[in-house]
Motif scaffolding. Structure first.
Motif, mmCIF file in Angstrom:
data_model
loop_
_atom_site.group_PDB
_atom_site.id
_atom_site.type_symbol
_atom_site.label_atom_id
_atom_site.label_comp_id
_atom_site.label_asym_id
_atom_site.label_seq_id
_atom_site.Cartn_x
_atom_site.Cartn_y
_atom_site.Cartn_z
ATOM 1 N N CYS A 11 6.635 8.225 2.501
ATOM 2 C CA CYS A 11 7.346 7.680 1.187
ATOM 3 C C CYS A 11 8.868 8.631 1.383
ATOM 4 N N GLU A 12 9.720 7.736 0.906
ATOM 5 C CA GLU A 12 11.019 8.248 0.991
ATOM 6 C C GLU A 12 11.190 9.192 -0.479
ATOM 7 N N THR A 13 10.751 8.480 -1.444
ATOM 8 C CA THR A 13 10.576 8.595 -2.749
ATOM 9 C C THR A 13 9.473 8.792 -3.320
ATOM 10 N N VAL A 14 9.177 9.608 -4.267
ATOM 11 C CA VAL A 14 7.874 9.598 -5.175
ATOM 12 C C VAL A 14 8.264 9.257 -6.537
ATOM 13 N N THR A 15 7.507 8.482 -7.244
ATOM 14 C CA THR A 15 7.510 8.457 -8.919
ATOM 15 C C THR A 15 6.474 8.808 -9.303
ATOM 16 N N LEU A 16 6.332 10.094 -10.292
ATOM 17 C CA LEU A 16 5.392 10.687 -10.549
ATOM 18 C C LEU A 16 5.424 10.287 -12.465
ATOM 19 N N THR A 17 4.428 9.742 -12.882
ATOM 20 C CA THR A 17 4.276 9.692 -14.338
ATOM 21 C C THR A 17 3.346 10.681 -15.005
ATOM 22 N N LEU A 18 3.885 11.262 -15.865
ATOM 23 C CA LEU A 18 3.021 12.352 -16.756
ATOM 24 C C LEU A 18 2.534 11.646 -17.848
ATOM 25 N N THR A 19 1.274 11.653 -18.255
ATOM 26 C CA THR A 19 0.939 11.044 -19.722
ATOM 27 C C THR A 19 0.325 12.396 -20.404
ATOM 28 N N HIS A 20 0.535 12.260 -21.824
ATOM 29 C CA HIS A 20 -0.309 13.267 -22.707
ATOM 30 C C HIS A 20 -1.379 12.823 -23.453
ATOM 31 N N SER A 21 -2.618 12.485 -23.058
ATOM 32 C CA SER A 21 -3.606 11.964 -23.932
ATOM 33 C C SER A 21 -4.100 12.791 -25.195
ATOM 34 N N GLY A 22 -3.548 13.825 -25.300
ATOM 35 C CA GLY A 22 -3.916 14.770 -26.689
ATOM 36 C C GLY A 22 -3.267 14.046 -27.689
ATOM 37 N N ASN A 23 -3.123 14.699 -28.860
ATOM 38 C CA ASN A 23 -2.684 14.172 -30.103
ATOM 39 C C ASN A 23 -1.518 15.316 -30.795
ATOM 40 N N LEU A 24 -1.546 16.535 -30.099
ATOM 41 C CA LEU A 24 -0.473 17.517 -30.695
ATOM 42 C C LEU A 24 0.886 17.321 -30.522
ATOM 43 N N PRO A 25 1.940 17.564 -30.997
ATOM 44 C CA PRO A 25 3.260 17.102 -30.871
ATOM 45 C C PRO A 25 3.528 18.267 -29.762
ATOM 46 N N LEU B 100 -2.231 16.918 -5.703
ATOM 47 C CA LEU B 100 -1.482 15.363 -5.653
ATOM 48 C C LEU B 100 -0.916 15.326 -4.158
ATOM 49 N N THR B 101 -1.379 14.227 -3.407
ATOM 50 C CA THR B 101 -1.125 14.031 -2.279
ATOM 51 C C THR B 101 -0.089 12.704 -2.014
ATOM 52 N N VAL B 102 0.872 12.929 -1.145
ATOM 53 C CA VAL B 102 1.703 11.464 -0.699
ATOM 54 C C VAL B 102 1.860 11.653 0.614
ATOM 55 N N PRO B 103 1.753 10.378 0.985
ATOM 56 C CA PRO B 103 2.063 10.087 2.752
ATOM 57 C C PRO B 103 3.441 10.684 3.148
ATOM 58 N N SER B 104 3.745 10.997 4.195
ATOM 59 C CA SER B 104 5.066 11.343 4.593
ATOM 60 C C SER B 104 5.799 10.312 4.788
ATOM 61 N N ALA C 63 0.968 -1.133 -0.029
ATOM 62 C CA ALA C 63 0.015 -0.141 0.060
ATOM 63 C C ALA C 63 0.986 1.372 -0.008
ATOM 64 N N GLN C 64 1.967 1.294 0.814
ATOM 65 C CA GLN C 64 2.991 2.414 0.811
ATOM 66 C C GLN C 64 3.641 2.755 -0.552
ATOM 67 N N ALA C 65 3.791 1.489 -1.126
ATOM 68 C CA ALA C 65 4.371 1.670 -2.362
ATOM 69 C C ALA C 65 3.578 2.229 -3.407
ATOM 70 N N SER C 66 2.427 1.804 -3.660
ATOM 71 C CA SER C 66 1.447 2.486 -4.498
ATOM 72 C C SER C 66 1.236 3.741 -4.144
ATOM 73 N N ALA C 67 1.079 4.132 -2.867
ATOM 74 C CA ALA C 67 0.751 5.636 -2.639
ATOM 75 C C ALA C 67 1.951 6.625 -2.638
ATOM 76 N N CYS C 68 3.201 5.817 -2.905
ATOM 77 C CA CYS C 68 4.369 6.716 -3.473
ATOM 78 C C CYS C 68 4.652 6.701 -5.033
ATOM 79 N N GLU C 69 3.547 6.194 -5.675
ATOM 80 C CA GLU C 69 3.609 6.265 -7.179
ATOM 81 C C GLU C 69 2.310 7.149 -7.782
ATOM 82 N N LEU C 70 2.466 8.051 -8.253
ATOM 83 C CA LEU C 70 1.543 9.012 -8.890
ATOM 84 C C LEU C 70 1.358 8.955 -10.407
ATOM 85 N N THR C 71 0.131 9.208 -10.656
ATOM 86 C CA THR C 71 0.180 9.536 -12.204
ATOM 87 C C THR C 71 -0.737 10.555 -12.478
ATOM 88 N N ILE C 72 -0.617 11.458 -13.590
ATOM 89 C CA ILE C 72 -1.411 12.739 -13.816
ATOM 90 C C ILE C 72 -1.204 13.077 -15.287
#
Length: 146
Positions: free
Chosen positions: A45-59, A39-43, A17-26
């Motif tokens: 977490c030593e590190t956070v992995t944030l994944t950014l996606t772009h659901s659009g089509n423009l370059p 975006l909120t992470v629990p204290s 649960a802690q591992a998934s709380a330290c992984e964010l996607t936006i």
């Protein structure tokens, strides 16, 4: 044997649960929006992995997005300096201590991730934004380390 397996699974649940709380996607869009305004992470977490996606089509040359973490009172100044940094630097000034974390610049259909430490960030007023020229007015939000 089953009770031992169940006991091991139950012992691992807090870690999982802690591992998934330290992984964010936006997500980001061609309409200059992030999917989340906060975006909120629990204290814990030593590190956070944030994944950014772009659901659009423009370059990325036309509608590129990145995710930059900064102390809120530094956002406006950093956004201005980021534009000056230019596309060759992903619109993020090199070695700028105000940049707490930043992803690469991406275009439609792409994704990128950044891993960063949240040590010392608890209780600070933090924001995230897109530093592509003109985007920071709409593409920003709060980042909270509980």
């Amino acid at each position: 044997m089953r009770s031992l397996t169940l006991a091991l699974v139950l012992m691992c649940l807090p870690v999982l649960a802690q591992a998934s709380a330290c992984e964010l996607t936006i997500d980001s869009t061609d309409q200059m929006r992030f999917s989340e305004a906060e975006l909120t992470v629990p204290s814990g977490c030593e590190t956070v992995t944030l994944t950014l996606t772009h659901s659009g089509n423009l370059p990325k040359t036309a509608m590129g997005h990145n995710w930059v973490l900064v102390e809120t009172d530094q956002l406006s100044a950093l956004a201005a300096d980021a534009i000056a940094a230019g596309p060759a630097n992903q619109y993020v000034p090199d070695n700028d201590p105000r940049v707490l974390a930043a992803t690469d610049l991406i275009g439609g259909g792409e994704s990128t991730s950044v891993e960063f430490s949240v040590a010392g960030l608890q209780g600070k007023d933090l924001s995230f934004f897109c530093s592509f020229p003109g985007h920071s007015a709409l593409m920003k939000g709060k980042f909270i380390v509980e």
